[in-house]
Design a protein around this motif. Structure first.
Motif, PDB file in Angstrom:
ATOM      1  N   ASN A 123       0.859  -1.181   0.000  1.00  0.00           N
ATOM      2  CA  ASN A 123       0.000   0.000   0.000  1.00  0.00           C
ATOM      3  C   ASN A 123       0.895   1.231   0.000  1.00  0.00           C
ATOM      4  O   ASN A 123       2.114   1.121  -0.142  1.00  0.00           O
ATOM      5  N   ASP A 124       0.289   2.416   0.167  1.00  0.00           N
ATOM      6  CA  ASP A 124       1.091   3.632   0.033  1.00  0.00           C
ATOM      7  C   ASP A 124       1.989   3.917   1.228  1.00  0.00           C
ATOM      8  O   ASP A 124       2.760   4.877   1.196  1.00  0.00           O
ATOM      9  N   ALA A 175       4.383  -0.343  -9.527  1.00  0.00           N
ATOM     10  CA  ALA A 175       3.736   0.965  -9.658  1.00  0.00           C
ATOM     11  C   ALA A 175       2.249   0.878  -9.342  1.00  0.00           C
ATOM     12  O   ALA A 175       1.688   1.737  -8.658  1.00  0.00           O
ATOM     13  N   LYS A 176       1.601  -0.179  -9.812  1.00  0.00           N
ATOM     14  CA  LYS A 176       0.158  -0.327  -9.601  1.00  0.00           C
ATOM     15  C   LYS A 176      -0.201  -0.761  -8.186  1.00  0.00           C
ATOM     16  O   LYS A 176      -1.369  -0.692  -7.786  1.00  0.00           O
ATOM     17  N   SER A 177       0.794  -1.210  -7.418  1.00  0.00           N
ATOM     18  CA  SER A 177       0.528  -1.710  -6.057  1.00  0.00           C
ATOM     19  C   SER A 177       0.201  -0.606  -5.060  1.00  0.00           C
ATOM     20  O   SER A 177      -0.314  -0.874  -3.977  1.00  0.00           O
ATOM     21  N   GLY A 178       0.532   0.638  -5.413  1.00  0.00           N
ATOM     22  CA  GLY A 178       0.348   1.752  -4.479  1.00  0.00           C
ATOM     23  C   GLY A 178       1.595   2.092  -3.700  1.00  0.00           C
ATOM     24  O   GLY A 178       1.669   3.154  -3.071  1.00  0.00           O
ATOM     25  N   ALA A 179       2.606   1.209  -3.698  1.00  0.00           N
ATOM     26  CA  ALA A 179       3.848   1.483  -2.981  1.00  0.00           C
ATOM     27  C   ALA A 179       4.584   2.656  -3.621  1.00  0.00           C
ATOM     28  O   ALA A 179       4.462   2.921  -4.818  1.00  0.00           O
ATOM     29  N   ALA A 221       3.596  14.572  -3.061  1.00  0.00           N
ATOM     30  CA  ALA A 221       2.552  13.591  -2.735  1.00  0.00           C
ATOM     31  C   ALA A 221       3.173  12.294  -2.219  1.00  0.00           C
ATOM     32  O   ALA A 221       2.760  11.759  -1.177  1.00  0.00           O
ATOM     33  N   GLY A 222       4.170  11.781  -2.932  1.00  0.00           N
ATOM     34  CA  GLY A 222       4.792  10.540  -2.510  1.00  0.00           C
ATOM     35  C   GLY A 222       5.572  10.677  -1.224  1.00  0.00           C
ATOM     36  O   GLY A 222       5.567   9.774  -0.377  1.00  0.00           O
ATOM     37  N   GLY A 223       6.232  11.816  -1.043  1.00  0.00           N
ATOM     38  CA  GLY A 223       6.972  12.053   0.186  1.00  0.00           C
ATOM     39  C   GLY A 223       6.071  12.133   1.399  1.00  0.00           C
ATOM     40  O   GLY A 223       6.439  11.694   2.495  1.00  0.00           O
ATOM     41  N   ALA A 224       4.885  12.694   1.219  1.00  0.00           N
ATOM     42  CA  ALA A 224       3.939  12.792   2.334  1.00  0.00           C
ATOM     43  C   ALA A 224       3.507  11.422   2.813  1.00  0.00           C
ATOM     44  O   ALA A 224       3.457  11.149   4.019  1.00  0.00           O
ATOM     45  N   THR A 225       3.203  10.514   1.882  1.00  0.00           N
ATOM     46  CA  THR A 225       2.771   9.181   2.293  1.00  0.00           C
ATOM     47  C   THR A 225       3.940   8.355   2.809  1.00  0.00           C
ATOM     48  O   THR A 225       3.815   7.636   3.809  1.00  0.00           O
TER      49      THR A 225
END
Length: 454
Positions: A262-263, A282-286, A365-369
Motif C-alpha cells: 500500500n502507500d 507501480a500499480k501496487s500503491g507502494a 505527494a509521494g513524500g507525504a505518504t
C-alpha cells in the motif's frame, strides 16, 4: 497565529498571487487568502516543501573520500561498501549527532522540510550494544531538535550478511540485531522521539531481502501498523542475482507475491527492474524512494521513471549517502537519466504539466505518504511545510506559472531557496539556517577528530 505573505504561491488549486497564509501554533496552515497586501513575514515564490525520503546521515562525512580507484580494477558499489564499513568504525555517538545536525541543516537549506532517516548504525564498534540500545536513535532525535527539521525515524533491522543467513562481517556488526533485539530497539527508538514536536513520526525498516529473513517481513508489518515501512529493493545486479538464487524470484517479484502493499510501503532505489516488475510495483500503491545522485555515484542503474508514471506509480526523493544534498539536482538528475537512456527530451513531462511541475507534485505527494507526514500541498489543515524561492534570482525574473519550476530545476540551483518552514518553524531565512554557525562549528570539530578515516 503567524502570517506569511508571498508574491506568488503554488496552492492546491494552482498558482496565486499576493497570498497571505496563516499558521497555527501547532504548525498547521489555518488560512490562505490570495490578493492581499503584504504583511507579516514576506517572501518570494512559495512552494510546498517535500520530505527527504531516504538518508543515512553518517555517510555525509564520507563525501568526496571514495573517488580514488582501489586495487580492484572493477571498483563498484561493493568496493565502496567496504570503504564505508572501515569509516564507520571511527564514529562515536557525539560524531553522529553533529553529522546528523549538519546533514539536516543542509537539507533544510536545499528546500526539504523533513528527514526520513533510514537509521542502521546502532551499536558500538565490535557490535556490543550501548547501555541504552537507542543511544544512536537519541542522537538523531537530538539533531532534529537542534535543526527544527521534521523527522520520520526508521530504525533498521539488519541481521544477516546475505540471503544464506551467514553471520555479519566485521564491518556490519554495528548494524546487527536479532528480531527480538530489533523489536526492543524499535520500542526504545519510539521513546527517543517522544520529546520532539508532534509532527515527528516513527516507522520500520527491514534493511533488504539480503539482510533479514524473508519470513520475518510479516512481523515487521505488524510492528509498523499504519506507520511507514521502508526497504532497499533491487538496487544492484549482484543483489538481484543473490535473491533470485535464494528465493527463486527476483526481489520485486518476491515482494509483489508475498507482501501486502500500500502507500505506506516505500521501496528504495528500484533501479534493477524488468518492465513487468515496474508495472506491477507501480500499480501496487507502494512509493518508489529515488535517490538519483547516490544512484549515479554508485553506478546502481537508472530507474524506469517513464514506465513507472505511465502505470500510476508514486515517487519520493531522498539524498541517501548525502554525497551532495541538493533537491533541484536530485530532480534534474532523475529527469536527465531518462533522457540519456531513451534519447529523448522532457521525458517526464505531460501535455498538461511541465517536467518541473510534474516532478514537484509527485515528490510532494509521494513524500507525504512515505513519511506519514501531513504535508505535500499548501492547503488549509496541512502542515506548514513550505519553501520559498527568491523571486529576484536572475533565472526567475519575469517567469510565471510552472515555468518558474522548470527554471529552478534546470537553469537554477539551491541558492535560489530563500526561506524554509518545517511545520511552521521558520528555520531558513535569506538562504541560511538560523543556527548555521553553531551547527557548522560542531561538524568541523567532528571532521578534525575523524581525520583521514579512509
Amino acid at each position: 497565529m503567524v502570517s506569511v505573505w508571498a508574491e506568488k504561491a503554488l496552492l492546491e488549486n494552482g498558482w496565486a498571487e499576493n497570498v497571505l497564509i496563516g499558521i497555527s501554533p501547532e504548525g498547521l496552515i489555518e488560512s490562505i487568502v490570495p490578493g492581499r497586501a503584504a504583511t507579516g513575514q514576506t517572501t518570494g515564490i512559495l512552494l510546498p516543501a517535500p520530505a527527504n525520503c531516504h538518508s543515512h546521515a553518517f555517510q555525509r562525512a564520507m563525501a568526496g573520500l571514495t573517488e580514488k580507484r582501489g586495487p580492484n580494477p572493477s571498483d563498484s558499489f561493493w568496493t565502496w561498501r567496504q570503504l564505508m564499513f572501515r569509516f564507520l568504525d571511527r564514529l562515536t555517538p557525539e560524531h553522529v549527532e553533529a553529522i546528523a545536525a549538519f546533514v539536516q541543516m543542509e537539507m533544510l537549506e536545499a528546500g526539504y522540510s523533513a528527514n526520513v532517516e533510514f537509521h542502521y548504525l546502532h551499536h558500538q564498534p565490535g557490535g556490543v550494544p550501548y547501555a541504552n540500545v537507542a543511544e544512536m536513535a537519541e542522537r538523531i532525535a537530538a539533531a532534529s531538535a537542534t535543526t527544527g527539521m521534521g523527522l520520520t525515524l526508521l530504525p533498521v533491522h539488519y541481521q544477516y550478511g546475505g540471503c544464506d543467513k551467514r553471520p555479519l562481517g566485521p564491518g556490519q556488526v554495528r548494524f546487527g540485531n536479532t528480531l527480538d533485539a530489533y523489536t526492543e530497539l524499535h520500542a526504545r527508538s519510539t521513546e527517543a522521539i517522544a520529546h520532539l514536536p508532534t509532527d515527528s513520526r516513527i516507522g520500520v525498516a527491514p534493511h533488504s531481502l539480503r539482510a533479514i529473513a524473508a519470513e520475518d517481513l510479516a512481523h515487521h508489518a505488524d510492528i509498523a501498523g499504519a506507520n511507514p515501512l521502508h526497504m532497499h529493493l533491487a538496487e544492484q545486479i549482484a543483489e538481484v542475482e543473490e535473491i533470485e538464487a535464494a528465493h527463486g524470484k527476483r526481489p520485486v517479484e518476491f515482494v509483489l507475491d508475498t507482501m501486502e502493499l500500500n502507500d505506506r510501503r516505500c521501496f528504495i532505489h528500484c533501479t534493477q527492474m524488468l518492465p513487468h516488475e515496474t508495472e506491477g510495483l507501480a500499480k501496487s500503491g507502494a512509493v518508489a524512494g529515488l535517490c538519483p545522485i547516490t544512484e549515479s555515484s554508485l553506478g546502481d542503474g537508472i530507474f524506469d521513471g517513464v514506465r513507472w508514471f505511465e502505470n500510476g506509480g508514486a515517487i519520493a526523493v531522498g539524498s541517501d549517502s548525502n554525497i551532495r544534498i541538493s533537491l533541484s539536482e536530485e530532480l534534474r538528475t532523475l529527469d536527465y537519466s531518462q533522457r540519456l537512456r531513451d534519447h529523448s527530451r522532457a521525458a517526464l513531462a505531460t501535455p498538461d504539466k511541465s517536467t518541473g511541475r510534474r516532478l514537484l507534485d509527485a515528490i510532494n505527494a509521494g513524500g507525504a505518504t512515505a513519511s506519514a507526514r501531513n504535508n505535500g500541498v499548501l492547503a488549509v489543515g496541512k502542515l506548514a511545510d513550505m519553501m520559498a524561492l527568491d523571486s529576484e534570482a536572475v533565472d526567475l525574473i519575469g517567469r510565471t506559472g510552472d515555468t518558474i519550476l522548470d527554471c529552478y530545476m534546470f537553469a537554477g540551483e539551491d541558492r535560489m531557496v530563500k526561506d524554509v518552514w518545517s511545520a511552521g518553524r521558520h528555520m531558513v531565512t535569506h538562504g541560511q539556517h538560523i543556527k548555521r554557525e553553531a551547527i557548522v562549528s560542531a561538524y568541523a570539530r567532528t571532521m578534525k577528530e575523524l581525520g583521514e578515516a579512509i
